[in-house]
Design an enzyme around this catalytic site. Sequence first.
Site, PDB file in Angstrom:
ATOM      1  N   GLY A  41       0.823  -1.209   0.000  1.00 14.02           N
ATOM      2  CA  GLY A  41       0.000   0.000   0.000  1.00 14.02           C
ATOM      3  C   GLY A  41       0.848   1.246   0.000  1.00 14.02           C
ATOM      4  O   GLY A  41       2.080   1.172  -0.033  1.00 14.02           O
ATOM      5  N   GLU A  57       0.101   1.197  -6.448  1.00 14.55           N
ATOM      6  CA  GLU A  57       0.913   0.798  -5.283  1.00 14.55           C
ATOM      7  C   GLU A  57       1.151  -0.711  -5.280  1.00 14.55           C
ATOM      8  O   GLU A  57       2.241  -1.171  -4.959  1.00 14.55           O
ATOM      9  CB  GLU A  57       0.249   1.238  -3.978  1.00 14.55           C
ATOM     10  CG  GLU A  57       0.392   2.721  -3.683  1.00 14.55           C
ATOM     11  CD  GLU A  57       1.819   3.103  -3.248  1.00 14.55           C
ATOM     12  OE1 GLU A  57       2.629   2.203  -2.961  1.00 14.55           O
ATOM     13  OE2 GLU A  57       2.109   4.309  -3.216  1.00 14.55           O
ATOM     14  N   GLU A  61       4.940  -2.183  -5.461  1.00 13.48           N
ATOM     15  CA  GLU A  61       5.509  -2.943  -4.345  1.00 13.48           C
ATOM     16  C   GLU A  61       5.635  -4.433  -4.624  1.00 13.48           C
ATOM     17  O   GLU A  61       6.394  -5.122  -3.948  1.00 13.48           O
ATOM     18  CB  GLU A  61       4.669  -2.714  -3.077  1.00 13.48           C
ATOM     19  CG  GLU A  61       4.712  -1.264  -2.633  1.00 13.48           C
ATOM     20  CD  GLU A  61       4.528  -1.091  -1.140  1.00 13.48           C
ATOM     21  OE1 GLU A  61       3.926  -1.973  -0.515  1.00 13.48           O
ATOM     22  OE2 GLU A  61       4.982  -0.060  -0.609  1.00 13.48           O
ATOM     23  N   PRO A  78      -7.060   7.661  14.403  1.00 16.15           N
ATOM     24  CA  PRO A  78      -5.892   8.552  14.326  1.00 16.15           C
ATOM     25  C   PRO A  78      -4.620   7.978  14.950  1.00 16.15           C
ATOM     26  O   PRO A  78      -3.532   8.507  14.706  1.00 16.15           O
ATOM     27  CB  PRO A  78      -6.362   9.811  15.070  1.00 16.15           C
ATOM     28  CG  PRO A  78      -7.552   9.412  15.846  1.00 16.15           C
ATOM     29  CD  PRO A  78      -8.185   8.268  15.129  1.00 16.15           C
ATOM     30  N   GLU A 114      10.846  -7.012   0.667  1.00 20.62           N
ATOM     31  CA  GLU A 114      10.696  -8.367   0.171  1.00 20.62           C
ATOM     32  C   GLU A 114       9.224  -8.750   0.280  1.00 20.62           C
ATOM     33  O   GLU A 114       8.541  -8.373   1.223  1.00 20.62           O
ATOM     34  CB  GLU A 114      11.531  -9.295   1.052  1.00 20.62           C
ATOM     35  CG  GLU A 114      11.736 -10.682   0.483  1.00 20.62           C
ATOM     36  CD  GLU A 114      12.592 -11.523   1.432  1.00 20.62           C
ATOM     37  OE1 GLU A 114      12.522 -12.748   1.328  1.00 20.62           O
ATOM     38  OE2 GLU A 114      13.300 -10.944   2.265  1.00 20.62           O
ATOM     39  N   GLU A 116       6.446 -11.594   0.837  1.00 19.29           N
ATOM     40  CA  GLU A 116       6.275 -12.933   1.387  1.00 19.29           C
ATOM     41  C   GLU A 116       4.802 -13.308   1.280  1.00 19.29           C
ATOM     42  O   GLU A 116       3.924 -12.482   1.500  1.00 19.29           O
ATOM     43  CB  GLU A 116       6.730 -12.970   2.851  1.00 19.29           C
ATOM     44  CG  GLU A 116       8.201 -12.604   2.996  1.00 19.29           C
ATOM     45  CD  GLU A 116       8.726 -12.756   4.419  1.00 19.29           C
ATOM     46  OE1 GLU A 116       8.125 -13.532   5.190  1.00 19.29           O
ATOM     47  OE2 GLU A 116       9.719 -12.089   4.739  1.00 19.29           O
TER      48      GLU A 116
END
Lengths: 161, 161
Positions: A41, A57, A61, A78, A114, A116
């Site tokens: 994200g 994203e 990623e 928050p 990385e 996984e």
Amino acid sequence: MSSNRHKIPIPTVDIIIEQNSRILMVRRKNEPYKGCLALPGGFVNEGERIEDAATREANEETSLNIGLVEILGVYSDPTRDPRGHLMSTVFVGIISSDNVTEHMQASAGDDAAEIECIYLDALDNSNIAFDHKKILFDYKIWKLSGGTFWSSKNISNTEAV
Amino acid sequence: MSSNRHKIPIPTVDIIIEQNSRILMVRRKNEPYKGCLALPGGFVNEGERIEDAATREANEETSLNIGLVEILGVYSDPTRDPRGHLMSTVFVGIISSDNVTEHMQASAGDDAAEIECIYLDALDNSNIAFDHKKILFDYKIWKLSGGTFWSSKNISNTEAV
């Protein structure tokens, strides 16, 4: 109205991608939560639709092209991120045109060290960043009975797990 | 990360409240879309959860206390609001403890001049602000078959209506 006039929550996206009963997670190389697992994200840019931020994203990623299935929820407590008031729209995505191997190097820098792929139930005992453990708990409920979720929904159930 | 460092989409909420087959709409007294009907809604404050913003805005604009049922979707097309890139999380709400009359004065200032309860099908021929016509179209789909929605989802279907 300009986004610079007031302090406002910062929009982000996270994406849940499940394949063969395993969830694609990113092992974070930077603080906060360095070394912990997180959903892929990142931040939404001004002028960018949130659905486009989610696919961008995910691709940045994980190198994967994904499609979006549903919105799981919007998480905006928050205190969920130590960097500030970050609110995340979480999508459930599917891999649209790539294959994923068990251990795959992320293609882009960002916060991803990385990738996984971890069985959903095994995540209960992993070090999970932010509120992503609650998000994955909600995802289990979603798989059983659908629905949408937010930070203060079903808190007592989550805490009991 | 501060919200002032970058320009970012501005988080807002809108709430769909249906009672007796009619939708609670606000006739706007200010630009943009002055005189048009809009869903009750408004801006999310920093430090405020989005679900709390939804119940607060519904109460400020309609005097009603509401509960939240589900998230209908997140709408973030950058052209949806002439004031800037406003992204809206849209909740489906229910009235929890008040009664609603056919014409009720809004209790708070904001952009709400007057509350009107309008049959869902009659809204097709009304002057609707922002992308709230698409949102209400998606709500009709949601009532039939559930799901979640975003700006670019099912655009072709929406435009055909």
